[in-house]
Motif scaffolding. Structure first.
Motif, PDB file in Angstrom:
ATOM      1  N   UNK A  81      -0.485   3.084  -1.565  1.00  0.00           N
ATOM      2  CA  UNK A  81      -1.597   2.147  -1.729  1.00  0.00           C
ATOM      3  C   UNK A  81      -1.305   1.217  -2.890  1.00  0.00           C
ATOM      4  N   UNK A  82      -1.554  -0.045  -2.666  1.00  0.00           N
ATOM      5  CA  UNK A  82      -1.309  -1.086  -3.658  1.00  0.00           C
ATOM      6  C   UNK A  82      -2.623  -1.827  -3.860  1.00  0.00           C
ATOM      7  N   UNK A  83      -3.122  -1.849  -5.099  1.00  0.00           N
ATOM      8  CA  UNK A  83      -4.420  -2.487  -5.312  1.00  0.00           C
ATOM      9  C   UNK A  83      -4.577  -2.993  -6.734  1.00  0.00           C
ATOM     10  N   UNK A  84      -5.516  -3.882  -6.915  1.00  0.00           N
ATOM     11  CA  UNK A  84      -5.864  -4.397  -8.238  1.00  0.00           C
ATOM     12  C   UNK A  84      -6.965  -3.556  -8.864  1.00  0.00           C
ATOM     13  N   UNK A  85      -7.514  -2.638  -8.107  1.00  0.00           N
ATOM     14  CA  UNK A  85      -8.683  -1.888  -8.548  1.00  0.00           C
ATOM     15  C   UNK A  85      -8.316  -0.473  -8.971  1.00  0.00           C
ATOM     16  N   UNK A  86      -8.606  -0.151 -10.214  1.00  0.00           N
ATOM     17  CA  UNK A  86      -8.388   1.209 -10.716  1.00  0.00           C
ATOM     18  C   UNK A  86      -9.694   1.976 -10.520  1.00  0.00           C
ATOM     19  N   UNK A  87     -10.100   2.126  -9.277  1.00  0.00           N
ATOM     20  CA  UNK A  87     -11.377   2.728  -8.922  1.00  0.00           C
ATOM     21  C   UNK A  87     -11.153   4.153  -8.432  1.00  0.00           C
ATOM     22  N   UNK A  88     -11.832   5.115  -9.059  1.00  0.00           N
ATOM     23  CA  UNK A  88     -11.635   6.519  -8.711  1.00  0.00           C
ATOM     24  C   UNK A  88     -12.013   6.806  -7.260  1.00  0.00           C
ATOM     25  N   UNK A  89     -13.006   6.121  -6.737  1.00  0.00           N
ATOM     26  CA  UNK A  89     -13.414   6.341  -5.352  1.00  0.00           C
ATOM     27  C   UNK A  89     -12.254   6.046  -4.397  1.00  0.00           C
ATOM     28  N   UNK A  90     -11.527   4.958  -4.667  1.00  0.00           N
ATOM     29  CA  UNK A  90     -10.359   4.627  -3.846  1.00  0.00           C
ATOM     30  C   UNK A  90      -9.280   5.696  -4.012  1.00  0.00           C
ATOM     31  N   UNK A  91      -9.059   6.106  -5.250  1.00  0.00           N
ATOM     32  CA  UNK A  91      -8.036   7.122  -5.513  1.00  0.00           C
ATOM     33  C   UNK A  91      -8.371   8.413  -4.765  1.00  0.00           C
ATOM     34  N   UNK A  92      -9.639   8.799  -4.767  1.00  0.00           N
ATOM     35  CA  UNK A  92     -10.059  10.019  -4.068  1.00  0.00           C
ATOM     36  C   UNK A  92      -9.812   9.893  -2.566  1.00  0.00           C
ATOM     37  N   UNK A  93     -10.147   8.745  -1.986  1.00  0.00           N
ATOM     38  CA  UNK A  93      -9.896   8.539  -0.551  1.00  0.00           C
ATOM     39  C   UNK A  93      -8.397   8.513  -0.266  1.00  0.00           C
ATOM     40  N   UNK A  94      -7.621   7.950  -1.199  1.00  0.00           N
ATOM     41  CA  UNK A  94      -6.160   7.920  -1.044  1.00  0.00           C
ATOM     42  C   UNK A  94      -5.611   9.340  -0.985  1.00  0.00           C
ATOM     43  N   UNK A  95      -6.131  10.205  -1.836  1.00  0.00           N
ATOM     44  CA  UNK A  95      -5.700  11.602  -1.847  1.00  0.00           C
ATOM     45  C   UNK A  95      -6.048  12.265  -0.522  1.00  0.00           C
ATOM     46  N   UNK A  96      -7.220  11.988   0.009  1.00  0.00           N
ATOM     47  CA  UNK A  96      -7.619  12.598   1.278  1.00  0.00           C
ATOM     48  C   UNK A  96      -6.726  12.137   2.425  1.00  0.00           C
ATOM     49  N   UNK A  97      -6.120  10.966   2.292  1.00  0.00           N
ATOM     50  CA  UNK A  97      -5.192  10.464   3.314  1.00  0.00           C
ATOM     51  C   UNK A  97      -3.758  10.922   3.055  1.00  0.00           C
ATOM     52  N   UNK A  98      -3.574  11.695   1.989  1.00  0.00           N
ATOM     53  CA  UNK A  98      -2.258  12.186   1.578  1.00  0.00           C
ATOM     54  C   UNK A  98      -1.319  11.043   1.195  1.00  0.00           C
ATOM     55  N   UNK A  99      -1.849  10.057   0.486  1.00  0.00           N
ATOM     56  CA  UNK A  99      -1.026   8.940   0.019  1.00  0.00           C
ATOM     57  C   UNK A  99       0.037   9.460  -0.938  1.00  0.00           C
ATOM     58  N   UNK A 100       1.244   8.886  -0.862  1.00  0.00           N
ATOM     59  CA  UNK A 100       2.330   9.269  -1.763  1.00  0.00           C
ATOM     60  C   UNK A 100       2.018   8.814  -3.179  1.00  0.00           C
ATOM     61  N   UNK A 101       1.414   7.643  -3.296  1.00  0.00           N
ATOM     62  CA  UNK A 101       1.076   7.127  -4.612  1.00  0.00           C
ATOM     63  C   UNK A 101       0.069   6.006  -4.491  1.00  0.00           C
ATOM     64  N   UNK A 102      -0.471   5.633  -5.637  1.00  0.00           N
ATOM     65  CA  UNK A 102      -1.515   4.618  -5.756  1.00  0.00           C
ATOM     66  C   UNK A 102      -1.016   3.681  -6.844  1.00  0.00           C
ATOM     67  N   UNK A 103      -0.453   2.528  -6.456  1.00  0.00           N
ATOM     68  CA  UNK A 103       0.150   1.601  -7.411  1.00  0.00           C
ATOM     69  C   UNK A 103      -0.786   0.438  -7.698  1.00  0.00           C
ATOM     70  N   UNK A 104      -0.885   0.092  -8.962  1.00  0.00           N
ATOM     71  CA  UNK A 104      -1.717  -1.042  -9.357  1.00  0.00           C
ATOM     72  C   UNK A 104      -0.883  -2.317  -9.393  1.00  0.00           C
TER      73      UNK A 104
END
Length: 174
Positions: A81-104
């Motif tokens: 996931x690539x985003x401008x938003x350091x939002x925990x809600x997005x990070x939590x959903x990313x984890x539920x999708x088994x994202x490899x990483x969350x890059x800003x």
């Protein structure tokens, strides 16, 4: 092994920068396509079936998380996931999708290269495991059959004879 990468980003300059300025070949990757929104991204992902999808979260038509959920219902792939938003809600959903990483954004190319290296290693391990599974299944079946034979020999009071017969066969190369 070349990892096939698909990029979904609504900001044209960022999308084109990701596609054309990053040394994908140097990371053992090939960009197989890109899309400007979640709806066209979903269609292309299902058609091209990349190994890795790098996507923005907030986009027109369909957000990146919904796009990923729908695509993952059809087949499995790695997610960055690539985003401008350091939002925990997005990070939590990313984890539920088994994202490899969350890059800003802006993207750190060294971090991306390190992440792609990790994905390569994980994919190689998974590939080796897929090759070994039939052998392991056969070994497990053989072990299961042997355990059943041993149980039957013990119950019949002939375990000593069973063991001697197995040792004789092993010595003879059977």
């Amino acid at each position: 092994m070349i990892l096939r990468v698909f990029i979904v980003e609504d900001e044209e300059m960022i999308r084109k920068g990701l596609v054309h300025t990053i040394n994908w070949a140097g990371m053992g990757c090939l960009v197989v396509g890109s899309a400007a929104d979640g709806r066209s991204g979903l269609s292309s992902i299902l058609q091209k079936r990349p190994d890795v999808v790098i996507t923005d979260i907030r986009m027109p038509e369909m957000d990146g998380l919904e796009m990923l959920e729908r695509a993952l219902a059809v087949y499995s792939f790695r997610i960055i996931l690539l985003t401008s938003y350091a939002d925990f809600d997005y990070a939590r959903r990313a984890i539920s999708l088994r994202a490899c990483d969350y890059l800003l954004k802006p993207l750190d190319e060294e971090k991306l290269a390190s992440l792609m290296s990790r994905i390569h290693s994980e994919e190689e391990t998974a590939k080796q495991m897929r090759r070994l599974m039939p052998l392991l299944n056969g070994t497990c079946k053989s072990a299961s059959l042997m355990m059943e034979e041993i149980r039957e020999a013990i119950e019949a009071g002939r375990y000593k004879e069973y063991k001697e017969e197995k040792l004789r066969r092993m010595a003879e190369g059977e």
